[in-house]
Design an enzyme around this catalytic site. Structure first.
Site, mmCIF file in Angstrom:
data_model
loop_
_atom_site.group_PDB
_atom_site.id
_atom_site.type_symbol
_atom_site.label_atom_id
_atom_site.label_comp_id
_atom_site.label_asym_id
_atom_site.label_seq_id
_atom_site.Cartn_x
_atom_site.Cartn_y
_atom_site.Cartn_z
ATOM 1 N N LEU A 12 0.997 -1.162 -0.103
ATOM 2 C CA LEU A 12 -0.014 0.015 -0.112
ATOM 3 C C LEU A 12 0.853 1.337 0.056
ATOM 4 O O LEU A 12 0.710 2.157 -0.772
ATOM 5 C CB LEU A 12 -0.762 -0.170 1.141
ATOM 6 C CG LEU A 12 -1.523 1.152 1.485
ATOM 7 C CD1 LEU A 12 -2.917 1.516 0.438
ATOM 8 C CD2 LEU A 12 -2.593 1.196 2.730
ATOM 9 N N ASP A 35 12.236 3.435 11.501
ATOM 10 C CA ASP A 35 11.619 2.059 12.417
ATOM 11 C C ASP A 35 10.584 2.601 13.199
ATOM 12 O O ASP A 35 10.875 3.125 14.385
ATOM 13 C CB ASP A 35 12.848 1.371 12.692
ATOM 14 C CG ASP A 35 12.390 0.174 13.811
ATOM 15 O OD1 ASP A 35 10.966 -0.017 13.703
ATOM 16 O OD2 ASP A 35 13.135 -0.579 14.382
ATOM 17 N N ASP A 100 -9.392 -6.188 9.011
ATOM 18 C CA ASP A 100 -10.683 -6.766 9.327
ATOM 19 C C ASP A 100 -10.400 -7.749 10.485
ATOM 20 O O ASP A 100 -11.220 -8.539 11.020
ATOM 21 C CB ASP A 100 -11.168 -7.638 8.062
ATOM 22 C CG ASP A 100 -10.149 -8.374 7.386
ATOM 23 O OD1 ASP A 100 -9.017 -8.179 7.179
ATOM 24 O OD2 ASP A 100 -10.666 -9.603 6.559
ATOM 25 N N TYR A 123 -1.710 -11.372 15.231
ATOM 26 C CA TYR A 123 -1.712 -10.147 14.097
ATOM 27 C C TYR A 123 -2.950 -9.206 14.331
ATOM 28 O O TYR A 123 -2.592 -8.062 14.592
ATOM 29 C CB TYR A 123 -1.493 -10.760 12.794
ATOM 30 C CG TYR A 123 -1.888 -9.666 11.764
ATOM 31 C CD1 TYR A 123 -1.084 -8.538 11.513
ATOM 32 C CD2 TYR A 123 -3.204 -9.639 11.144
ATOM 33 C CE1 TYR A 123 -1.395 -7.607 10.518
ATOM 34 C CE2 TYR A 123 -3.545 -8.676 10.009
ATOM 35 C CZ TYR A 123 -2.575 -7.606 9.836
ATOM 36 O OH TYR A 123 -2.826 -6.632 9.106
ATOM 37 N N LYS A 127 -2.861 -5.576 16.098
ATOM 38 C CA LYS A 127 -3.603 -4.427 15.377
ATOM 39 C C LYS A 127 -4.619 -3.726 16.065
ATOM 40 O O LYS A 127 -4.663 -2.392 16.145
ATOM 41 C CB LYS A 127 -4.024 -4.717 13.965
ATOM 42 C CG LYS A 127 -3.062 -5.424 12.872
ATOM 43 C CD LYS A 127 -2.063 -4.071 12.580
ATOM 44 C CE LYS A 127 -2.886 -3.218 11.233
ATOM 45 N NZ LYS A 127 -1.997 -2.261 10.753
ATOM 46 N N TRP A 149 -8.362 -8.047 2.703
ATOM 47 C CA TRP A 149 -7.802 -8.937 1.299
ATOM 48 C C TRP A 149 -7.103 -7.754 0.131
ATOM 49 O O TRP A 149 -7.663 -7.814 -0.823
ATOM 50 C CB TRP A 149 -9.113 -9.526 0.799
ATOM 51 C CG TRP A 149 -9.827 -10.676 1.879
ATOM 52 C CD1 TRP A 149 -9.799 -10.434 3.179
ATOM 53 C CD2 TRP A 149 -10.421 -11.690 1.253
ATOM 54 N NE1 TRP A 149 -10.323 -11.700 3.672
ATOM 55 C CE2 TRP A 149 -10.918 -12.644 2.170
ATOM 56 C CE3 TRP A 149 -10.706 -12.053 0.085
ATOM 57 C CZ2 TRP A 149 -11.815 -13.529 2.424
ATOM 58 C CZ3 TRP A 149 -11.524 -13.210 -0.094
ATOM 59 C CH2 TRP A 149 -12.038 -14.037 1.091
HETATM 60 N N1 LIG Z 1 -2.102 -7.006 2.940
HETATM 61 C C1 LIG Z 1 -3.483 -7.350 3.415
HETATM 62 O O1 LIG Z 1 -4.442 -8.032 3.018
HETATM 63 C C2 LIG Z 1 -4.020 -6.478 4.476
HETATM 64 C C3 LIG Z 1 -5.624 -6.649 4.802
HETATM 65 C C4 LIG Z 1 -6.153 -5.670 5.898
HETATM 66 C C5 LIG Z 1 -5.265 -4.755 6.273
HETATM 67 N N2 LIG Z 1 -4.065 -4.418 5.837
HETATM 68 C C6 LIG Z 1 -3.313 -3.695 6.512
HETATM 69 O O2 LIG Z 1 -2.975 -2.488 5.586
HETATM 70 C C7 LIG Z 1 -1.457 -1.937 5.681
HETATM 71 C C8 LIG Z 1 -0.682 -2.033 4.457
HETATM 72 O O3 LIG Z 1 -0.504 -3.411 4.239
HETATM 73 P P1 LIG Z 1 0.316 -4.178 3.252
HETATM 74 O O4 LIG Z 1 -0.428 -4.882 2.615
HETATM 75 O O5 LIG Z 1 1.004 -2.856 2.145
HETATM 76 O O6 LIG Z 1 1.594 -4.438 4.004
HETATM 77 P P2 LIG Z 1 3.210 -4.701 3.540
HETATM 78 O O7 LIG Z 1 3.124 -4.938 2.093
HETATM 79 O O8 LIG Z 1 3.566 -5.893 4.310
HETATM 80 O O9 LIG Z 1 3.698 -3.423 4.046
HETATM 81 C C9 LIG Z 1 4.121 -3.103 5.311
HETATM 82 C C10 LIG Z 1 5.336 -2.176 5.323
HETATM 83 O O10 LIG Z 1 5.473 -1.814 6.601
HETATM 84 C C11 LIG Z 1 6.876 -1.828 6.658
HETATM 85 N N3 LIG Z 1 7.263 -2.062 8.098
HETATM 86 C C12 LIG Z 1 7.429 -3.160 8.768
HETATM 87 N N4 LIG Z 1 7.797 -2.963 10.060
HETATM 88 C C13 LIG Z 1 8.070 -1.625 10.153
HETATM 89 C C14 LIG Z 1 8.766 -0.745 11.142
HETATM 90 N N5 LIG Z 1 9.207 -1.461 12.290
HETATM 91 N N6 LIG Z 1 8.816 0.478 10.972
HETATM 92 C C15 LIG Z 1 8.679 0.926 9.688
HETATM 93 N N7 LIG Z 1 8.109 0.270 8.697
HETATM 94 C C16 LIG Z 1 7.839 -0.850 8.907
HETATM 95 C C17 LIG Z 1 7.533 -2.941 5.807
HETATM 96 O O11 LIG Z 1 8.770 -2.856 5.637
HETATM 97 P P3 LIG Z 1 9.718 -3.824 5.190
HETATM 98 O O12 LIG Z 1 9.440 -4.043 3.538
HETATM 99 O O13 LIG Z 1 11.293 -3.162 5.293
HETATM 100 O O14 LIG Z 1 9.477 -4.818 6.003
HETATM 101 C C18 LIG Z 1 6.266 -2.863 4.750
HETATM 102 O O15 LIG Z 1 7.071 -1.964 3.862
HETATM 103 C C19 LIG Z 1 -1.118 -2.744 7.039
HETATM 104 O O16 LIG Z 1 -1.504 -1.690 8.118
HETATM 105 C C20 LIG Z 1 -1.905 -3.749 7.010
HETATM 106 O O17 LIG Z 1 -2.210 -4.375 8.460
HETATM 107 C C21 LIG Z 1 -3.448 -5.319 4.996
#
Ligand SMILES: NC(=O)c1ccc[n+]([C@@H]2O[C@H](COP(=O)([O-])OP(=O)(O)OC[C@H]3O[C@@H](n4cnc5c(N)ncnc54)[C@H](OP(=O)(O)O)[C@@H]3O)[C@@H](O)[C@H]2O)c1
Length: 294
Positions: A12, A35, A100, A123, A127, A149
């Site tokens: 995202l 971080d 969710d 997880y 959250k 999702w």
């Molecule tokens: N993916 C889904 O299906 C889903 C569903 C519902 C909600 N969400 C929420 O949507 C949001 C975005 O998700 P996403 O899918 O984009 O996840 P993602 O691709 O895993 O991205 C998360 C990012 O957070 C970074 N991160 C991890 N630990 C960190 C830290 N200590 N300090 C700074 N940055 C850190 C990661 O960096 P690195 O790359 O360096 O590890 C990664 O770039 C999150 O809040 C997630 O909980 C996601």
């Protein structure tokens, strides 16, 4: 408006960076530069930049690993959010992305922002603690946007995994008894920028694409559209599985459709059925494949 984006390398976060509106000045940080679990790291950057708004797309998102890496999950998803709150002034808004997975999945009608929460895994619990920190410590300057999702044309997600497996396997089994809504991260990024621009009342909101599906339904539609777009050469049989057939370390909610009505009113945008959003992502994927070939 000066906006800080955290988690800029993520699925995202990277799309937020790519869709910045013209009127916005952005400073975007990856985990290696900022971080969020490290208070000094957060203070060093945010006390200097002093943004008008922080968009937090940084999170620990490894749902299964979280069951054995509890401390890490809470350090990022709970302590990280507190660090953010403590290192921004009262004039700085925070848009925080949540999930969710704060719900247990026992409902059979869409969850409202104020429906009772009860995460079934680490997880989701981590959250939820992040959400609760914002609600307790920064209720008058934060928006929590729960989504579900998520997938995009790039990155590690169900959509790309399915395309890969459909191109390399003879058949596939996919879970058919968990319901939710596939959601384009491309569109969620635009929705988040609408929040930044319109700044509706603070609080909890829901955003996914429209409709509902099982992972099996989503896989079948990916194959159908992937074949139509020639991203796949041939179709393979897809078998519906039950959750019991496909055990994972973390339990997942069996139903997590989110009610978006308050968001639609707040930002004046309805969204589109998930199948139409998938078509957009397939188109992006096709363009990327074509530009790689040329
Ligand atoms: N993916 C889904 O299906 C889903 C569903 C519902 C909600 N969400 C929420 O949507 C949001 C975005 O998700 P996403 O899918 O984009 O996840 P993602 O691709 O895993 O991205 C998360 C990012 O957070 C970074 N991160 C991890 N630990 C960190 C830290 N200590 N300090 C700074 N940055 C850190 C990661 O960096 P690195 O790359 O360096 O590890 C990664 O770039 C999150 O809040 C997630 O909980 C996601």
């Amino acid at each position: 408006m000066h906006v800080v984006i955290l988690g800029a390398n993520g699925q995202l976060g990277s799309l937020l960076v790519r869709s910045v509106p013209h009127s916005v000045k952005v400073s975007a940080y990856t985990s290696s530069v900022l971080d969020i679990s490290n208070s000094a790291s957060v203070a060093r950057v945010l006390n200097k930049v002093k943004p008008d708004l922080v968009i937090n797309a940084a999170a620990y998102t490894a749902v299964d690993k979280a069951e054995t890496e509890q401390d890490k999950a809470f350090a990022v998803n709970h302590a990280g959010v507190i660090n953010l709150i403590e290192n921004t002034g009262p004039q700085t808004g925070i848009i925080h992305v949540s999930t969710d997975f704060v719900f247990d999945g026992n409902a059979n009608t869409p969850y409202l922002p104020d429906s009772p929460v009860n995460p079934v895994g680490i997880y989701g619990a981590s959250k939820l603690k992040g959400e609760q920190a914002l609600t307790a410590l920064a209720p008058d300057r934060s928006w929590i946007i729960r989504t579900a999702w998520l997938y995009a044309a790039e990155g590690k997600n169900f959509f790309n995994t399915m395309l890969h497996l459909m191109g390399t396997r003879e058949q596939l089994g996919v879970v058919a008894d968990q319901k939710g809504t596939p959601t384009s991260a491309h569109t969620l990024a635009r929705v988040i920028w609408m929040f930044a621009e319109k700044q509706p009342g603070y609080g909890i909101y829901h955003w996914t694409d429209q409709g509902e599906a099982s992972w099996f339904d989503f896989a079948c539609e990916i194959q159908k559209q992937g074949l139509e777009a020639s991203l796949l050469d041939k179709g393979i049989p897809i078998k519906p599985l039950s959750t019991a057939d496909y055990p994972t370390p973390a339990k997942r909610p069996s139903y997590s459709v989110l009610d978006k009505s308050s968001t639609r009113v707040a930002i004046g945008y309805q969204g589109r059925p998930w199948q139409e959003e998938l078509q957009e992502v397939i188109n992006i994927k096709s363009e990327q494949a074509a530009s790689k070939e040329s």
